[in-house]
Design a protein around this motif. Sequence first.
Motif, PDB file in Angstrom:
ATOM      1  N   SER A  56       0.810  -1.218   0.000  1.00  0.00           N
ATOM      2  CA  SER A  56       0.000   0.000   0.000  1.00  0.00           C
ATOM      3  C   SER A  56       0.845   1.272   0.000  1.00  0.00           C
ATOM      4  O   SER A  56       0.292   2.371   0.039  1.00  0.00           O
ATOM      5  CB  SER A  56      -0.953  -0.006   1.197  1.00  0.00           C
ATOM      6  OG  SER A  56      -0.229   0.022   2.402  1.00  0.00           O
ATOM      7  N   THR A  57       2.165   1.138  -0.064  1.00  0.00           N
ATOM      8  CA  THR A  57       3.045   2.309  -0.080  1.00  0.00           C
ATOM      9  C   THR A  57       3.536   2.561  -1.502  1.00  0.00           C
ATOM     10  O   THR A  57       4.290   1.759  -2.055  1.00  0.00           O
ATOM     11  CB  THR A  57       4.250   2.089   0.863  1.00  0.00           C
ATOM     12  OG1 THR A  57       3.769   1.813   2.179  1.00  0.00           O
ATOM     13  CG2 THR A  57       5.150   3.315   0.893  1.00  0.00           C
ATOM     14  N   PRO A  58       3.084   3.678  -2.111  1.00  0.00           N
ATOM     15  CA  PRO A  58       3.510   3.983  -3.487  1.00  0.00           C
ATOM     16  C   PRO A  58       5.024   4.172  -3.576  1.00  0.00           C
ATOM     17  O   PRO A  58       5.654   4.717  -2.669  1.00  0.00           O
ATOM     18  CB  PRO A  58       2.784   5.294  -3.807  1.00  0.00           C
ATOM     19  CG  PRO A  58       1.689   5.408  -2.799  1.00  0.00           C
ATOM     20  CD  PRO A  58       2.180   4.692  -1.582  1.00  0.00           C
ATOM     21  N   ASP A  59       5.581   3.688  -4.680  1.00  0.00           N
ATOM     22  CA  ASP A  59       7.012   3.844  -4.931  1.00  0.00           C
ATOM     23  C   ASP A  59       7.222   3.864  -6.441  1.00  0.00           C
ATOM     24  O   ASP A  59       7.133   2.824  -7.100  1.00  0.00           O
ATOM     25  CB  ASP A  59       7.794   2.703  -4.288  1.00  0.00           C
ATOM     26  CG  ASP A  59       9.299   2.876  -4.444  1.00  0.00           C
ATOM     27  OD1 ASP A  59       9.805   3.949  -4.072  1.00  0.00           O
ATOM     28  OD2 ASP A  59       9.956   1.937  -4.930  1.00  0.00           O
ATOM     29  N   GLY A  60       7.481   5.031  -6.980  1.00  0.00           N
ATOM     30  CA  GLY A  60       7.693   5.147  -8.431  1.00  0.00           C
ATOM     31  C   GLY A  60       6.506   4.649  -9.218  1.00  0.00           C
ATOM     32  O   GLY A  60       5.377   5.080  -8.996  1.00  0.00           O
ATOM     33  N   ASP A  61       6.744   3.700 -10.112  1.00  0.00           N
ATOM     34  CA  ASP A  61       5.687   3.176 -10.972  1.00  0.00           C
ATOM     35  C   ASP A  61       4.937   1.998 -10.357  1.00  0.00           C
ATOM     36  O   ASP A  61       4.190   1.315 -11.041  1.00  0.00           O
ATOM     37  CB  ASP A  61       6.267   2.764 -12.333  1.00  0.00           C
ATOM     38  CG  ASP A  61       7.307   1.658 -12.209  1.00  0.00           C
ATOM     39  OD1 ASP A  61       7.732   1.356 -11.077  1.00  0.00           O
ATOM     40  OD2 ASP A  61       7.701   1.111 -13.252  1.00  0.00           O
ATOM     41  N   GLY A  62       5.104   1.777  -9.074  1.00  0.00           N
ATOM     42  CA  GLY A  62       4.413   0.673  -8.408  1.00  0.00           C
ATOM     43  C   GLY A  62       4.352   0.914  -6.914  1.00  0.00           C
ATOM     44  O   GLY A  62       4.140   2.029  -6.455  1.00  0.00           O
ATOM     45  N   SER A  63       4.565  -0.159  -6.168  1.00  0.00           N
ATOM     46  CA  SER A  63       4.568  -0.071  -4.706  1.00  0.00           C
ATOM     47  C   SER A  63       5.941  -0.509  -4.192  1.00  0.00           C
ATOM     48  O   SER A  63       6.752  -1.061  -4.943  1.00  0.00           O
ATOM     49  CB  SER A  63       3.494  -0.987  -4.123  1.00  0.00           C
ATOM     50  OG  SER A  63       3.867  -2.343  -4.281  1.00  0.00           O
ATOM     51  N   LEU A  64       6.152  -0.270  -2.918  1.00  0.00           N
ATOM     52  CA  LEU A  64       7.402  -0.758  -2.324  1.00  0.00           C
ATOM     53  C   LEU A  64       7.510  -2.273  -2.479  1.00  0.00           C
ATOM     54  O   LEU A  64       8.590  -2.801  -2.724  1.00  0.00           O
ATOM     55  CB  LEU A  64       7.479  -0.366  -0.844  1.00  0.00           C
ATOM     56  CG  LEU A  64       7.956   1.039  -0.537  1.00  0.00           C
ATOM     57  CD1 LEU A  64       7.958   1.287   0.972  1.00  0.00           C
ATOM     58  CD2 LEU A  64       9.334   1.305  -1.102  1.00  0.00           C
ATOM     59  N   LEU A  65       6.382  -2.972  -2.358  1.00  0.00           N
ATOM     60  CA  LEU A  65       6.419  -4.433  -2.498  1.00  0.00           C
ATOM     61  C   LEU A  65       6.874  -4.834  -3.899  1.00  0.00           C
ATOM     62  O   LEU A  65       7.589  -5.823  -4.057  1.00  0.00           O
ATOM     63  CB  LEU A  65       5.055  -5.046  -2.177  1.00  0.00           C
ATOM     64  CG  LEU A  65       4.988  -6.566  -2.162  1.00  0.00           C
ATOM     65  CD1 LEU A  65       5.936  -7.156  -1.115  1.00  0.00           C
ATOM     66  CD2 LEU A  65       3.567  -7.035  -1.912  1.00  0.00           C
ATOM     67  N   ASP A  66       6.494  -4.060  -4.897  1.00  0.00           N
ATOM     68  CA  ASP A  66       6.938  -4.352  -6.267  1.00  0.00           C
ATOM     69  C   ASP A  66       8.452  -4.223  -6.421  1.00  0.00           C
ATOM     70  O   ASP A  66       9.037  -4.837  -7.304  1.00  0.00           O
ATOM     71  CB  ASP A  66       6.291  -3.382  -7.268  1.00  0.00           C
ATOM     72  CG  ASP A  66       4.795  -3.553  -7.371  1.00  0.00           C
ATOM     73  OD1 ASP A  66       4.303  -4.685  -7.232  1.00  0.00           O
ATOM     74  OD2 ASP A  66       4.104  -2.527  -7.587  1.00  0.00           O
ATOM     75  N   HIS A  67       9.072  -3.427  -5.557  1.00  0.00           N
ATOM     76  CA  HIS A  67      10.480  -3.083  -5.742  1.00  0.00           C
ATOM     77  C   HIS A  67      11.427  -3.698  -4.729  1.00  0.00           C
ATOM     78  O   HIS A  67      12.610  -3.344  -4.711  1.00  0.00           O
ATOM     79  CB  HIS A  67      10.629  -1.554  -5.768  1.00  0.00           C
ATOM     80  CG  HIS A  67       9.846  -0.944  -6.888  1.00  0.00           C
ATOM     81  ND1 HIS A  67       8.999   0.106  -6.706  1.00  0.00           N
ATOM     82  CD2 HIS A  67       9.765  -1.275  -8.205  1.00  0.00           C
ATOM     83  CE1 HIS A  67       8.427   0.408  -7.862  1.00  0.00           C
ATOM     84  NE2 HIS A  67       8.883  -0.415  -8.789  1.00  0.00           N
ATOM     85  N   VAL A  68      10.922  -4.592  -3.890  1.00  0.00           N
ATOM     86  CA  VAL A  68      11.798  -5.254  -2.911  1.00  0.00           C
ATOM     87  C   VAL A  68      11.831  -6.751  -3.176  1.00  0.00           C
ATOM     88  O   VAL A  68      11.009  -7.296  -3.913  1.00  0.00           O
ATOM     89  CB  VAL A  68      11.357  -5.000  -1.446  1.00  0.00           C
ATOM     90  CG1 VAL A  68      11.379  -3.541  -1.105  1.00  0.00           C
ATOM     91  CG2 VAL A  68       9.996  -5.619  -1.168  1.00  0.00           C
ATOM     92  N   MET A  69      12.798  -7.395  -2.550  1.00  0.00           N
ATOM     93  CA  MET A  69      12.930  -8.842  -2.591  1.00  0.00           C
ATOM     94  C   MET A  69      13.167  -9.282  -1.146  1.00  0.00           C
ATOM     95  O   MET A  69      14.165  -8.909  -0.537  1.00  0.00           O
ATOM     96  CB  MET A  69      14.122  -9.220  -3.470  1.00  0.00           C
ATOM     97  CG  MET A  69      14.245 -10.678  -3.777  1.00  0.00           C
ATOM     98  SD  MET A  69      15.700 -11.078  -4.813  1.00  0.00           S
ATOM     99  CE  MET A  69      15.439 -10.093  -6.270  1.00  0.00           C
ATOM    100  N   LEU A  70      12.224 -10.030  -0.592  1.00  0.00           N
ATOM    101  CA  LEU A  70      12.299 -10.455   0.803  1.00  0.00           C
ATOM    102  C   LEU A  70      12.315 -11.971   0.902  1.00  0.00           C
ATOM    103  O   LEU A  70      11.587 -12.651   0.175  1.00  0.00           O
ATOM    104  CB  LEU A  70      11.086  -9.933   1.587  1.00  0.00           C
ATOM    105  CG  LEU A  70      10.883  -8.423   1.604  1.00  0.00           C
ATOM    106  CD1 LEU A  70       9.495  -8.088   2.135  1.00  0.00           C
ATOM    107  CD2 LEU A  70      11.950  -7.764   2.433  1.00  0.00           C
ATOM    108  N   MET A  71      13.122 -12.469   1.797  1.00  0.00           N
ATOM    109  CA  MET A  71      13.135 -13.904   2.072  1.00  0.00           C
ATOM    110  C   MET A  71      12.664 -14.110   3.505  1.00  0.00           C
ATOM    111  O   MET A  71      13.162 -13.468   4.423  1.00  0.00           O
ATOM    112  CB  MET A  71      14.542 -14.479   1.908  1.00  0.00           C
ATOM    113  CG  MET A  71      14.574 -15.986   2.104  1.00  0.00           C
ATOM    114  SD  MET A  71      16.185 -16.707   1.748  1.00  0.00           S
ATOM    115  CE  MET A  71      17.040 -16.327   3.267  1.00  0.00           C
ATOM    116  N   TYR A  72      11.680 -14.980   3.691  1.00  0.00           N
ATOM    117  CA  TYR A  72      11.140 -15.267   5.013  1.00  0.00           C
ATOM    118  C   TYR A  72      11.175 -16.776   5.215  1.00  0.00           C
ATOM    119  O   TYR A  72      10.785 -17.539   4.338  1.00  0.00           O
ATOM    120  CB  TYR A  72       9.692 -14.769   5.121  1.00  0.00           C
ATOM    121  CG  TYR A  72       9.089 -14.971   6.487  1.00  0.00           C
ATOM    122  CD1 TYR A  72       9.202 -13.994   7.468  1.00  0.00           C
ATOM    123  CD2 TYR A  72       8.415 -16.143   6.802  1.00  0.00           C
ATOM    124  CE1 TYR A  72       8.663 -14.174   8.728  1.00  0.00           C
ATOM    125  CE2 TYR A  72       7.869 -16.326   8.056  1.00  0.00           C
ATOM    126  CZ  TYR A  72       7.990 -15.342   9.013  1.00  0.00           C
ATOM    127  OH  TYR A  72       7.464 -15.537  10.256  1.00  0.00           O
TER     128      TYR A  72
END
Length: 145
Positions: A56-72
């Motif tokens: 839900s956090t805008p970041d450029g042309d998408g969201s922060l989720l679109d621009h990160v890579m997380l390993m859980y």
Amino acid sequence: MVGREESGATYPQIGVTEPHHPLSHHRDNPEKIAKLARINAYHMQLFSEFLVKLRSTPDGDGSLLDHVMLMYGSALRNSNRHTTEDLPILIAGGGCGQIRGGRHVVNPQGTPLTDLQYSMLLKLGVPVESFSGSTDAIHELSGLA
């Protein structure tokens, strides 16, 4: 990196007052296993809430989720026995278009977790020759595009 399982943290908010790490050495005690499962479910809930905030956090042309890579996940499959094979690992985020999601991927028996981490570094554009001894990228097997 967050590694709560080695801590002495307690979770009174979910009814677990014993420290996390001693519970992980449950000796197959059903009561301790149930408490450990509550802790794991709680951590997964917190991670899910974090992903929703990123989405839900805008970041450029998408969201922060679109621009990160997380390993859980965990470095141990069974904390009581310290087994490290067949780890349940979740990769989240779009990695700026580098990750293809919505899949469940099972890697070949004996694939080290560091192969996945090495692959993630390559997808992030980090120029490394190896990572913790791993030099085998598993792009298509790990769920990375």
